[in-house]
Design an enzyme around this catalytic site. Sequence first.
Site, PDB file in Angstrom:
ATOM      1  CE  LYS A  11     -13.608   3.942   0.317  1.00 49.18           C
ATOM      2  NZ  LYS A  11     -12.746   4.131  -0.849  1.00 49.18           N
ATOM      3  CG  ASP A 138     -10.993   1.981   2.735  1.00 50.15           C
ATOM      4  OD1 ASP A 138     -10.050   2.736   3.031  1.00 50.15           O
ATOM      5  OD2 ASP A 138     -11.261   1.640   1.572  1.00 50.15           O
TER       6      ASP A 138
HETATM    7  O1  C5P Z   1      -6.622  -3.621   4.393  1.00 48.15           O
HETATM    8  P1  C5P Z   1      -7.389  -4.144   3.232  1.00 48.15           P
HETATM    9  O2  C5P Z   1      -7.747  -5.590   3.373  1.00 48.15           O
HETATM   10  O3  C5P Z   1      -8.575  -3.304   2.920  1.00 48.15           O
HETATM   11  O4  C5P Z   1      -6.413  -4.026   1.980  1.00 48.15           O
HETATM   12  C1  C5P Z   1      -6.606  -4.757   0.790  1.00 48.15           C
HETATM   13  C2  C5P Z   1      -5.303  -4.776   0.001  1.00 48.15           C
HETATM   14  O5  C5P Z   1      -4.992  -3.464  -0.463  1.00 48.15           O
HETATM   15  C3  C5P Z   1      -4.081  -5.192   0.809  1.00 48.15           C
HETATM   16  O6  C5P Z   1      -3.873  -6.568   0.767  1.00 48.15           O
HETATM   17  C4  C5P Z   1      -2.953  -4.464   0.129  1.00 48.15           C
HETATM   18  O7  C5P Z   1      -2.551  -5.163  -1.020  1.00 48.15           O
HETATM   19  C5  C5P Z   1      -3.611  -3.204  -0.357  1.00 48.15           C
HETATM   20  N1  C5P Z   1      -3.397  -2.037   0.537  1.00 48.15           N
HETATM   21  C6  C5P Z   1      -2.147  -1.444   0.601  1.00 48.15           C
HETATM   22  N2  C5P Z   1      -1.961  -0.336   1.389  1.00 48.15           N
HETATM   23  C7  C5P Z   1      -2.983   0.180   2.092  1.00 48.15           C
HETATM   24  C8  C5P Z   1      -4.276  -0.395   2.031  1.00 48.15           C
HETATM   25  C9  C5P Z   1      -4.436  -1.511   1.232  1.00 48.15           C
HETATM   26  O8  C5P Z   1      -1.199  -1.914  -0.040  1.00 48.15           O
HETATM   27  N3  C5P Z   1      -2.786   1.279   2.838  1.00 48.15           N
END
Ligand code: C5P
Length: 289
Positions: A11, A138
Amino acid sequence: MNSIVEKAYAKLNLSLDIRGRHPDGYHEMLMVMQTIDLCDDIKITLNDEGRFTAASNLGFLPADRRNIAAAAAELFLKEAGMEGAGADIVMQKRIPVCAGMGGGSSDAAAVLRALNRLTGAGFSAEKLEAMGLELGSDVPFCVRGGTALASGRGEKLAHAAPLPDCDIVVCKPRFSISTPTLFRLVDGCKLRYHPDTRGLTAALESGSVADVARRMYNVFETVLPRRYVDISAIKSVFMDFGALGTVMTGTGSAVFAIFDNTDTAAQARDALRERYGTAYLAKPVGKVL
Ligand code: C5P
């Protein structure tokens, strides 16, 4: 048959905006997301031993449940009530890792789609997206892919008109950028500029690739530490080659550009590959589910 193969597409963020921060630490996002044809190949074979493995051509990736693809299989089989079952996953990885291209998220989403077919569980796309959110922000987008407007953590998905056919070049420089670090940098400052998300979705609706490309914008670029100066250098090279627009995807470090000419796109790819690391030609892809 206890095996199935599936493609996991990369993506790109045509735009990325951060609208605020939730009490749980997650950020309120507003992003236009686009699937492209650069993909990993995934083969999943069910086993009766409750074993979860994820082998790949990249030796540094974990090959057990710590790999998001194996975690996705485990979650799916639990939700499907298939206690005792396991999955052996073999992946041919092509999507660069730590690039902002959703490689791991897309692998997880592909595992959910493939197991839904292989087991006949018959979960709805919405249910697969909800499972995906447990694995990463994502993953829900990657379940259906195509073009979408994503908000919330990234899991609230709304319609966006598909990006018309065009030539995309993605460049992944040799360095990576830490996602938590970039979010922390955003927290420490007031964002002065935001993408024109509405203008971007309107440009998609009108079918003008040039208008889309002109509106691409990622707020993370405005907080990049100085040592990542190559991000803007790569964007300059793209513009020198006549790109319609260029932007970093996600938290980087990949940068991409949209071209209306395949030959110049290929020239830009060759020049960037020589100077900065890896570079790919790609095309937009529509919904995969
Ligand atoms: O959800 P995911 O594991 O992909 O997110 C990785 C990191 O990115 C999270 O630990 C957070 O620090 C940050 N994040 C965030 N807000 C989001 C998506 C991700 O702060 N909407």
